[in-house]
Design a protein around this motif. Sequence first.
Motif: not given
Length: 412
Positions: A301-307
């Motif tokens: 979830l974190i990897a998919a959302s961070v930029t």
Amino acid sequence: MYDFANSGYTTVVITAVFSAYFVGGLAKGAHWATLAWTSALSLSYAIVMLSMPALGAWADLHAGKKRLLMLATIGCVVGTALLAWTPRLSGTEAVIAAMLFIVVSNTFYSYGESLIASFLPELATAQGMGKVSGWGWSFGYVGGMLALGISLGYVLWSQAQGLPASHFVPVCMLITAGIYAVAAAVTFSLLPERAQPRVDRGIGAWQQLRSTWQGARRYRDFVWLLACTVCYQGGVAVAITLAAIYAEQVIGFKPQETMVLIFVLNLAAAGGAFTFGYVQDRLGHRLALSITLVAWMAVCLIAASVTTKGGFWVAAAIAGLAMGSSQSAGRAMVGVLAPPLQMAEFFGLWSFATRLAAIIGPLAYGLVTWATHGNQRVAILATTVLFIAGLLLLLPIDMKRGRAAAIEKSPA
């Protein structure tokens, strides 16, 4: 020492260096590059999946685990060294040669991983399986950090000299192959083959394997564990095989930054494996593995959302802790549930599950990426489903019942 030896292969070749070079260097960032990489890995895992259970049964019947381990080690070391030759080629030839050598090296690496794991129940009691597995797995990450650290030092020196990746990537492959060969020699010098041949029973490896499958209902908790393994290890395989590609292609890491990221990830994984081994023996195997699967969901979830790079560092740190603990926990659970006279065979079945997972996870990731025109954020988010399924399949497992079934017909 064998965990120490072979971890450099996954760290440098599969995760940090060659995977990203294959996609960005040899394949020039083509839209099919990620799918080609995952397809090569999937082919190697299919070979292992179909052959390792029978090889394990043969090793049990002939007391040949150590002999097979030596052959597997030679195959992986040679295959890794041959990867150093691929940058000398160009275009399609380079891609095909790299895929061929990845299939060879990763197949033999997978054989070795299964065979060395089958020695674990000879070295630990059922009550101490978690911590002993954790010792080995955490020390393995130290080996991975050694290979990656030396490689990173050479990469930084090469870049300071203005040398391209086609120069320093081959050297990294040779460094990894050399460390693998030297460290594994310690295992072959000191680890005895304690098993005794059982060929007088008049049964072959395939017959023994077929008998085990037919009697699988007696080991229903082990079967549930295999199903659970297929799911959650599929997600772990995505992290191992595609972390560097995601970091560089989506987040914008440079090659040297990616290597530092993977180095720190291995540091966290070593701590997670060592510490969680004790936690696992205290809390129980099923609960301990459940905790790691929840952590993996958070990573996706974190990897998919961070930029930002900083946000991805957070995901990588959690992934490191979860990776070491989940890998060690799964191996220890197999050690508890496997019958003492069929260790290599049952760890071969475990290899069947992990290699099937390694096909499903990365190949699904590659297909989602291809179907969404290169959107890897969607692919990493979809990986969460694998960890959820693994958690659900973990619930029916009863470790006490499974251990009783494992030792039911074993001599004292």
